[in-house]
Design an enzyme around this catalytic site. Structure first.
Site, PDB file in Angstrom:
ATOM      1  N   ALA A 267       0.834  -1.204   0.000  1.00 11.82           N
ATOM      2  CA  ALA A 267       0.000   0.000   0.000  1.00 11.82           C
ATOM      3  C   ALA A 267       0.865   1.249   0.000  1.00 11.82           C
ATOM      4  CB  ALA A 267      -0.901   0.007   1.223  1.00 11.82           C
ATOM      5  N   ASP A 268       0.505   2.213  -0.843  1.00 14.94           N
ATOM      6  CA  ASP A 268       1.064   3.536  -0.626  1.00 14.94           C
ATOM      7  C   ASP A 268       0.593   3.995   0.748  1.00 14.94           C
ATOM      8  OD1 ASP A 268       2.395   5.879  -0.977  1.00 14.94           O
ATOM      9  OD2 ASP A 268       1.456   6.408  -2.868  1.00 14.94           O
ATOM     10  N   TYR A 269       1.453   4.742   1.415  1.00 10.68           N
ATOM     11  CA  TYR A 269       1.188   5.106   2.809  1.00 10.68           C
ATOM     12  C   TYR A 269      -0.227   5.668   2.995  1.00 10.68           C
ATOM     13  CZ  TYR A 269       6.085   4.662   4.405  1.00 10.68           C
ATOM     14  OH  TYR A 269       7.315   4.195   4.773  1.00 10.68           O
ATOM     15  N   THR A 271      -3.095   4.357   2.400  1.00 15.81           N
ATOM     16  CA  THR A 271      -4.127   3.969   1.434  1.00 15.81           C
ATOM     17  C   THR A 271      -5.352   3.370   2.105  1.00 15.81           C
ATOM     18  OG1 THR A 271      -2.669   3.632  -0.461  1.00 15.81           O
ATOM     19  CG2 THR A 271      -4.674   2.332  -0.412  1.00 15.81           C
TER      20      THR A 271
END
Length: 784
Positions: A267-269, A271
């Site tokens: 995950a992008d931070y 998300t």
């Protein structure tokens, strides 16, 4: 047993809680105290193990050897004090070097793209991979493979530009280099993150399914099939109404089933938390976690919100099956076994060896920065500067700025927010760090040194004025920063033989910067104070060279005629200003080429050379409408443009055949001669134009390039071998196909500077290419 078999065997022994925590991460600062890892915090937070540790090197303000020691302390707890002894993966940003104190800072992504040199980018990635491993970082949250076609978007400087072929070539080189050193590369942001509504960060992706796959998925797919890409990070955006972090259509059906990805999606931070709080497609974090895991998002970063305990409870209550959880855990464990973490969980803590490794690459950083510098205009051959020049004035906002060449994802840039965080401001992407993380995070940030003096000493970096002074020891070089009071700048300009205007922007975090993450803009003009400075300096009559440092395109239409020469400098990292000075003085050749189009006006964007036949500025004389009422539709400077200090002549291209079967290859050859009086670099660019029944295709498609260096009078023949499957497209029925028909061939020095053309015919029956797509051509240079 192989990694997959070992993962299955371990998975069978795990409790539900242990599985759920393998899909989570924790901020490294939340595990640390004054002397490194804190035993009480380790026991409190890692009882069930952990999948990853976030930000230990980037956000800790610790020297490399101390990072390595803390990594070992955390790993030792996991291996020796938890039931199953599963080590963690430590990740770090590595776009242009290890984003941490003490490491070499290379040019940013868009500068690397301007080199058009995949081999050099691969060498950089390999070195950065070794540096990552030296401190225990085993996953790089890089490279950025977004295809950037909207100049309003603030993150263009992180990308490899507007063309899917160029992005693919550089992305493959980066992934091969990084993963060749035993560090997972993480391609981001999947998918269509750079083409959002209004050019705004995190807005909805605003393109069709055909373009999404043909253009924006292509670099990811190339990295998967040509370099064995191990990890992918999701986009923050939504597509067709569904946030990507919760989209099975994107993360499973497209990425895995169609594109063949077998690695791990992280995950992008924030998300997962944002699925509930920002995009509001989930009632709470647990529901967000269920949606994300079901979609195919394996690991939550940077902290626990919707995974971990929330997923454990969701499985127990039947909201999601344990088999879905097992699927992602199996991937995480497989990666850890493949990385060798179970067999060798610790790193060497020798501070001398670590310091030496961290400092490697200065010469390569200088080489890449030099190769990226792009000369857009050189009226009257004012450049290179004469060795006998007496007086040079370097004026403008960046004349004496030693921080200017360091963009967002570098430690000098992150250092600013570390210092702000120590004063109570939140860091982007870490707003949800736990209470356990916050005290040590603030304490570590408070210890971060400040001031330009620290940057000078840490990176041996110079301002542009200092670099020019060093490159011209026999000249009197005056640096003037003032903008509001231009009196000193104008006085210096009148007294000089030449003026170097240090212009451009800053890539920053929080409120700082003209570009960067969350720094989108509707105005692409140079700041008004800079435009006024150009006008006033030009009025002195002294030859004026504009050095524009930027990641995204500035529209310089209103000032281009007032500048004698224009150098596009990008963000060159710690050696950036020296590289610019090398090019200005002729120590190095300006061999950079634009990896994006520079528009005349913001009203043209999105603007790129791959526009469709009959569309945009690719219209023909037969079209009723061929441009705007107030401006030409063409860019001010086109994709691939760049001048040198010598000239090159292209001979006629030759094709090894006139007809090529749909499953065949063609070789295109062209001789290139240096017709000037000094050695120089040229980037030979090959473009095709194909057609399709019932579908429009790009009027110009980059299918190959080769950077060459020739001595005066020397000739080299560049041969490109292109597989027809490289020309495939999504057909009317949704399959990936190629049909017979004519293909126009053109070779030149830029997308708008075509020197020689030809044509061949694809023969046979239409074929389906799903699973058999080619991505990159082969280029060979033969001297003589």
């Amino acid at each position: 047993m192989d990694p997959a078999q070992r993962a299955d065997a371990l998975l069978a022994r795990m409790t539900l809680e242990e599985k759920a925590f393998q899909l989570t991460s924790v901020m490294g600062a939340g595990l640390s105290g004054a002397g490194g890892a804190d035993p009480e915090r380790l026991a409190a937070r890692l009882e069930h193990g952990i999948g990853q540790v976030s930000g230990l090197a980037s956000f800790g303000a610790k020297p490399p050897a101390e990072v390595a020691r803390t990594v070992n302390q955390i790993q030792r707890f996991l291996v020796e004090k938890t039931r199953l002894g599963i080590p963690a993966v430590f990740h770090n940003e590595a776009l242009n070097g290890v984003m941490a104190p003490g490491f070499t800072v290379f040019p940013t992504g868009i500068a690397l793209a301007a080199t058009w040199d995949p081999k050099a980018v691969g060498r950089m990635a390999s070195l950065v991979g070794r540096q990552m491993r030296a401190i225990g970082m085993r996953q790089a949250l890089s490279p950025v493979l977004d295809v950037a076609r909207d100049a309003r978007w603030g993150r263009i400087h992180e990308t490899y530009g507007e063309d899917p072929y160029l992005v693919s070539a550089l992305g493959v080189a980066y992934v091969r280099g990084m993963q060749g050193e035993g560090v997972l590369a993480t391609a981001k942001h999947f998918l269509g993150y750079a083409v959002t509504e209004g050019g705004q960060n995190m807005a909805a992706t605003a393109i069709g399914a055909r373009e999404l796959y043909e253009v924006h998925a292509r670099p990811f797919e190339a990295a998967i099939h040509l370099a064995g890409l191990g990890s992918v990070m999701n986009s923050y955006s939504e597509y067709d109404g569904v946030p990507v972090g919760a989209s099975r259509a994107i993360l499973t059906e497209l990425l895995r089933e169609r594109m063949g990805f077998t690695g791990t999606v992280v995950a992008d931070y924030m998300t997962i938390e944002w699925l509930a709080s920002r995009q509001r497609v989930a009632a709470d974090s647990q529901e967000a976690g269920v949606l994300a895991l079901a979609a195919g998002l394996d690991v939550e970063l940077p902290e626990i919100a919707g995974y971990g305990p929330a997923l454990t409870e969701a499985v127990k209550t039947g909201r999601i099956g344990e088999d879905v959880l097992d699927r992602s855990v199996r991937r995480v464990l497989r990666d850890k076994f493949a990385l060798g973490l179970f067999d060798h969980p610790y790193v060497d803590e020798d501070p001398v060896a670590i310091r030496q490794t961290a400092a490697e690459g200065t010469a390569l950083a200088r080489e890449l920065a030099r190769k990226s510098v792009t000369l857009l205009k050189n009226e009257g051959a004012v450049l290179p500067l004469s060795p006998g020049i007496r007086k040079v004035a370097v004026v403008g906002p960046l004349a004496d700025d030693v921080t200017a060449a360091f963009p967002t994802y570098t430690y000098p840039a992150i250092r600013k927010i570390l210092m702000r965080s120590a004063a109570g401001a939140a860091m982007p992407g870490t707003e949800s760090v736990s209470d356990a993380s916050a005290p040590s995070l603030a304490a570590e940030m408070a210890a971060v040194p400040g001031g330009d003096g620290w940057i000078r000493s840490e990176y041996d970096t110079l301002s542009l004025a200092e670099a020019v002074r060093q490159a011209l020891p026999g000249a009197e070089v005056t640096g003037v920063t003032a903008l509001e009071d231009t009196g000193a700048a104008l006085a210096a300009a009148r007294d000089a033989d030449v003026v170097i205007l240090a212009l451009g922007g800053h890539a920053g975090w929080l409120p700082d910067g003209t570009e960067g993450e969350g720094h989108d803009t509707t105005d692409l003009e140079l700041p008004s104070a800079q435009a006024q400075l150009i006008k006033e300096v030009a009025s002195t009559g002294t030859p004026t060279i504009g050095v524009v440092q930027t990641g995204r395109p500035f529209t310089i239409t209103s000032v281009i005629d007032q500048l004698t020469a224009v150098v596009w400098a990008f963000y060159g990292g710690q050696e950036g200003t020296r590289a610019v000075a090398d090019v200005l003085t002729g120590t190095a050749e300006p061999g950079g080429r634009l990896p994006y189009s520079i528009p005349r006006h913001v009203g043209q964007v999105p603007l790129h050379h791959g526009q469709k036949t009959g569309s945009g500025y690719r219209r023909t004389d037969q079209d009723m409408h061929r441009g705007y009422l107030d401006l030409p539709a063409t860019p001010l400077f086109a994709f691939g443009h760049g001048l040198g200090y010598t000239t090159f002549h292209y001979g006629e291209l030759t094709l090894d055949r006139a007809e090529v079967p749909v499953d065949g290859t063609i070789t295109v050859s062209v001789p290139v001669t240096n017709t000037g009086d000094r050695a120089g670099d040229e980037v030979v660019q090959l473009y095709f134009h194909d057609t399709a029944t019932g579908l429009t295709r790009p009027a110009q498609e980059l299918v190959g390039f080769q950077r060459i260096h020739l001595a005066p009078g020397a000739t080299a023949t560049v041969e490109f071998t292109v597989r027809m499957s490289q020309l495939g497209y999504v057909g009317l029925d949704g399959a990936f196909v190629l049909e017979p028909g004519p293909v126009d061939v053109s070779v030149g020095a830029a997308s708008d500077d075509i020197r020689t053309t030809g044509r061949f015919e694809i023969t046979g029956d239409t074929i389906t290419l799903d699973g058999r797509r080619s991505y990159l051509s082969e280029a060979v240079t033969r001297q003589g």
